[in-house]
Design an enzyme around this catalytic site. Structure first.
Site, mmCIF file in Angstrom:
data_model
loop_
_atom_site.group_PDB
_atom_site.id
_atom_site.type_symbol
_atom_site.label_atom_id
_atom_site.label_comp_id
_atom_site.label_asym_id
_atom_site.label_seq_id
_atom_site.Cartn_x
_atom_site.Cartn_y
_atom_site.Cartn_z
ATOM 1 N N GLU A 157 39.239 26.104 -3.543
ATOM 2 C CA GLU A 157 40.027 25.907 -2.326
ATOM 3 C C GLU A 157 40.315 27.250 -1.639
ATOM 4 O OE1 GLU A 157 42.252 21.689 -2.901
ATOM 5 O OE2 GLU A 157 43.372 23.432 -3.594
ATOM 6 N N GLU A 233 37.925 16.499 -5.750
ATOM 7 C CA GLU A 233 39.247 16.295 -6.349
ATOM 8 C C GLU A 233 39.861 15.095 -5.651
ATOM 9 O OE1 GLU A 233 42.176 19.317 -6.651
ATOM 10 O OE2 GLU A 233 40.826 20.784 -7.586
#
Length: 583
Positions: A157, A233
């Site tokens: 991320e 995710e």
């Protein structure tokens, strides 16, 4: 040998389109003797892949070291994945977040002057060593060499943090030079600026989200116009923090989002399929203006609970997955109650009596952080080398909780999350401060900050500059347990700081146990030398998970670090008690 590639529309296994149906299961949050059980449950859910982070700081607590013993045996874990006939996705970071202390970045990086998560020579040199150690395990287990590993993720991320493309290119180069040949991916939340900042044209972008699946897949497709869509995710739950409620998500609503995602043809990685536990001192913390440490349990309200047992979400997800793949028969035994019984705490030793067993004291002519001493978790005892006068002790900052004593009598508790850094000293004498690192920040700009007491320190107008600091050595509590076993008998409520001991037999050593800490204030528990983690009377978590492999039928040792007070009874209960929800 097999080939795994990213095609124009799909993942390709030996040229055949395939869909990844994955679940996140972190080997370092589960006892290694339970990996096979958790993997079996994941496969029977209908998954074909297991994803795991790799925590750099756990494997490399000191520079030049790369541990693979016990719970850190990544090779054994990947071999267990392969034995299930499943693929593996590996996410080595170097930054992983994961609600793990420091986001996986070793504390020694920062004492070495590294500027992390950007193109900086000291940092990249350390990553090169780390990637080479990781590749020594992962590279021979890639699918093109007969192993299970099909994808490796670059960073984590990153678009939410930075946009240093040279840094990302350097990571790709280091991975490839270390022997990683599988396709490389990135992950970001499906915000246009994050997706653009966090990847490179040659890396396959994936998303992280848990709701509004159709909308977020559309955003991801705008920024990844070719290849398979993947939510790498899929947030099916959430983590818990001390002082807040236990997070849960509705099983039916979460299953509906999963169905929407799969109906769109996307691949998925459930985050988490089984969360596990932040054993020892491994929990992280968040700081978005206020420091909030994460609890010991990483149950995550996942399809498999902290003890690896199917939940309502497991069965809801399994029904959805059965529409898109063949699911095997379920072999999980029926859910039964754990043994419930009590045992007395029998002996206790004040902290002051066992200091010689907890490592040396280091003298300083200034107020040092514990990082300066090469310690990056746990506790440290600070002692002013000169007696202080009565007055107000004022420390610039406490990281993260400090118990203040004068002549070994308690006078105050200072807490970072409440902004407390002053204590009234009612009389003069010997000043000692027991400081707890409650978890290193794992997300945001405060990653890498040092722990301990942050100076300057004053009592009134007088600077306190001469200190002895003793980081408490609690990695191996064998000698400490033996000493406390023969200490003074417990007489009523245990007053901390102290170590208390109990011995118990169990009617079922093959069963997981749940230790109820409702009668205890704050501290840490070890069972047969295995650190279960922290407890705290502050909500939400009330039980500590005791994996069956650490138990024996008779003569189990419990060691409890009691920081404030504890009832003189060890209580085991039938099930997890993770706290109140918002409802």
């Amino acid at each position: 040998m097999s080939r795994f590639e990213i095609g124009e529309q799909d993942f390709l296994h030996d040229g055949t389109p395939v869909r990844i149906l994955s679940g996140a299961l972190h080997y370092f949050r589960h006892h290694p003797d339970q990996w096979r059980d958790r993997l079996t449950r994941a496969r029977e859910l209908g998954l074909n892949t297991i994803e795991t982070y790799i925590p750099w700081n756990a494997h490399s607590p000191a520079r030049g070291e790369f541990r693979t013993d016990g719970i850190l045996d990544l090779g054994r874990f990947l071999d267990e994945v392969a034995a299930q006939g499943m693929w593996a996705i590996v996410r080595p970071g170097p930054y992983i977040c994961a609600e793990w202390t420091g986001g996986g970045l070793p504390g020694w990086l920062f004492t070495a002057g590294a500027a992390v998560r950007r193109h900086e020579p000291t940092y990249l040199a350390a990553i090169q060593d780390y990637y080479e150690a990781v590749a020594g395990i992962v590279a021979p287990r890639q699918v093109d060499r007969g192993g299970p590993v099909v994808l490796v993720q670059v960073e984590n991320e990153y678009g939410a943090y930075g946009d240093d493309k040279d840094y990302l290119r350097a990571l790709v180069k280091l991975l490839r030079e270390s022997g990683i040949t599988t396709p490389l991916t990135t992950i970001d939340q499906p915000e246009p600026w994050m997706l653009e900042n966090g990847s490179l044209p040659e890396l396959h972008k994936t998303g992280s989200f848990g709701s509004r699946a159709a909308e977020r897949l559309a955003t991801l497709r705008e920024h990844q116009p070719t290849g398979p869509l993947m939510c790498a995710e899929f947030w099916d739950g959430w983590f818990d923090s001390w002082g807040l409620h236990h997070h849960t998500t509705d099983a039916a609503a979460s299953a509906h989002e999963l169905d929407t995602l799969l109906a769109a043809g996307a691949s998925v990685n459930l985050y988490m399929v089984c969360g596990g536990t932040n054993f020892g001192f491994t929990n992280g913390a968040n700081d978005k203006g206020t420091y909030v440490p994460i609890v010991t349990s990483y149950d995550y309200d996942a399809p498999l609970d902290e003890a690896g047992r199917p939940t309502a979400k497991y069965w809801a997800f399994r029904e959805v997955l059965s529409r898109y793949t063949d699911v095997p028969a379920v072999t999980a035994p029926p859910r039964t109650d754990a043994p419930a019984f009590t045992a007395p705490l029998t002996t206790v030793a004040p902290l002051w009596d066992v200091l010689d067993l907890l490592g040396p004291e280091h003298p300083h002519d200034h107020l040092p952080t514990v990082d300066e001493l090469g310690r990056f978790d746990g506790f440290a005892l600070y002692r002013a080398l000169d007696d202080v006068a009565p007055g107000v002790l004022d420390v610039a900052e406490v990281r993260d909780r400090a118990q203040v004593f004068v002549d070994r009598a308690p006078v105050a508790v200072l807490s970072r999350d409440l902004g407390e850094h002053r204590a009234v000293l009612p009389h003069g004498g010997a000043l000692e401060v027991l400081v707890e690192d409650q978890g290193r920040v794992n997300y945001g700009p405060r990653i890498g900050e040092p722990k301990g007491l942050i100076g300057p320190a004053r009592v009134g107008a007088e600077a306190v500059t001469r200190w002895g600091v003793r980081p408490l050595a609690l990695d191996d509590v064998t000698a400490l347990t033996a000493h406390v076993r023969d200490a003074a008998p417990v007489d009523g409520v245990v007053a901390g700081p102290a170590f208390a001991h109990a011995t118990f037999d169990t009617p079922d050593p093959d069963a997981d146990h749940f230790l109820d800490t409702a009668g205890w204030g704050k501290g840490v528990v070890w069972v047969n030398g295995f650190c279960l983690g922290r407890f705290w009377s502050r909500a939400p978590q009330r039980t500590l998970y005791v994996p069956a492999p650490v138990l024996r039928a008779q003569g189990n040792d419990i060691l409890v670090l009691v920081l404030d007070t504890a009832a003189p009874t060890v209580t085991f209960v039938e099930d997890l008690a993770l706290g109140h929800t918002e409802e």
